[in-house]
Scaffold this motif. Sequence first.
Motif, PDB file in Angstrom:
ATOM      1  N   UNK A   1      85.987  13.676  32.136  1.00  0.00           N
ATOM      2  CA  UNK A   1      85.781  13.914  30.710  1.00  0.00           C
ATOM      3  C   UNK A   1      86.414  12.825  29.856  1.00  0.00           C
ATOM      4  N   UNK A   2      86.860  11.768  30.467  1.00  0.00           N
ATOM      5  CA  UNK A   2      87.638  10.770  29.744  1.00  0.00           C
ATOM      6  C   UNK A   2      86.778   9.732  29.038  1.00  0.00           C
ATOM      7  N   UNK A   3      85.718  10.177  28.364  1.00  0.00           N
ATOM      8  CA  UNK A   3      84.944   9.250  27.539  1.00  0.00           C
ATOM      9  C   UNK A   3      85.777   8.874  26.323  1.00  0.00           C
ATOM     10  N   UNK A   4      85.348   7.858  25.631  1.00  0.00           N
ATOM     11  CA  UNK A   4      86.077   7.423  24.429  1.00  0.00           C
ATOM     12  C   UNK A   4      86.162   8.552  23.405  1.00  0.00           C
ATOM     13  N   UNK A   5      85.050   9.279  23.221  1.00  0.00           N
ATOM     14  CA  UNK A   5      85.028  10.393  22.253  1.00  0.00           C
ATOM     15  C   UNK A   5      85.961  11.509  22.691  1.00  0.00           C
ATOM     16  N   UNK A   6      85.952  11.828  23.984  1.00  0.00           N
ATOM     17  CA  UNK A   6      86.809  12.901  24.488  1.00  0.00           C
ATOM     18  C   UNK A   6      88.278  12.536  24.365  1.00  0.00           C
TER      19      UNK A   6
END
Length: 161
Positions: free
Chosen positions: A116-121
């Motif tokens: 879940x470590x996207x930039x948004x997350x």
Amino acid sequence: MRARAHEILSAALDVPPSGRAAFVAAERGGDEPLRAMVADLLSRLDRLDGFMEDAPALAAELGRVEAAVPGPGERIGNWVVVRELGRGGMGVILLVERADGAVRQSAALKIILDGAASEAALARFHGERQILANLQHSDIARLIDAGSTADGRPYFVMEYC
């Protein structure tokens, strides 16, 4: 009364903001102090500029994430995992105990899931952590600690009631 206020607050967050006051009024059963407590908590959350309302969209963007979750006995910072308490779209909540020997203390640790470590997350997670650090209310768990794991996943630790 606190437990009932938390139940109503949790359910009210699933109601569109325009209908929350009516929902709380119907749920309180004529208990004015209970209504006032829930209204105060909702007001505080509303001031977070849509932070809570963006959660469903972010979870949909992330999709269902299956990732390794730290298990019992694993250490995260100054904390050792006891068991999992729950999980959501981008993170997992763990029951932890202080591991550094300074004091005996149990707490809840929220850690972002690997996938879940996207930039948004990450931005959302860091925002949630900062908001929690700034909130001071007897009905909101207070932030105890924060950091990142050895592999760079952010976490924060809060009171466990």
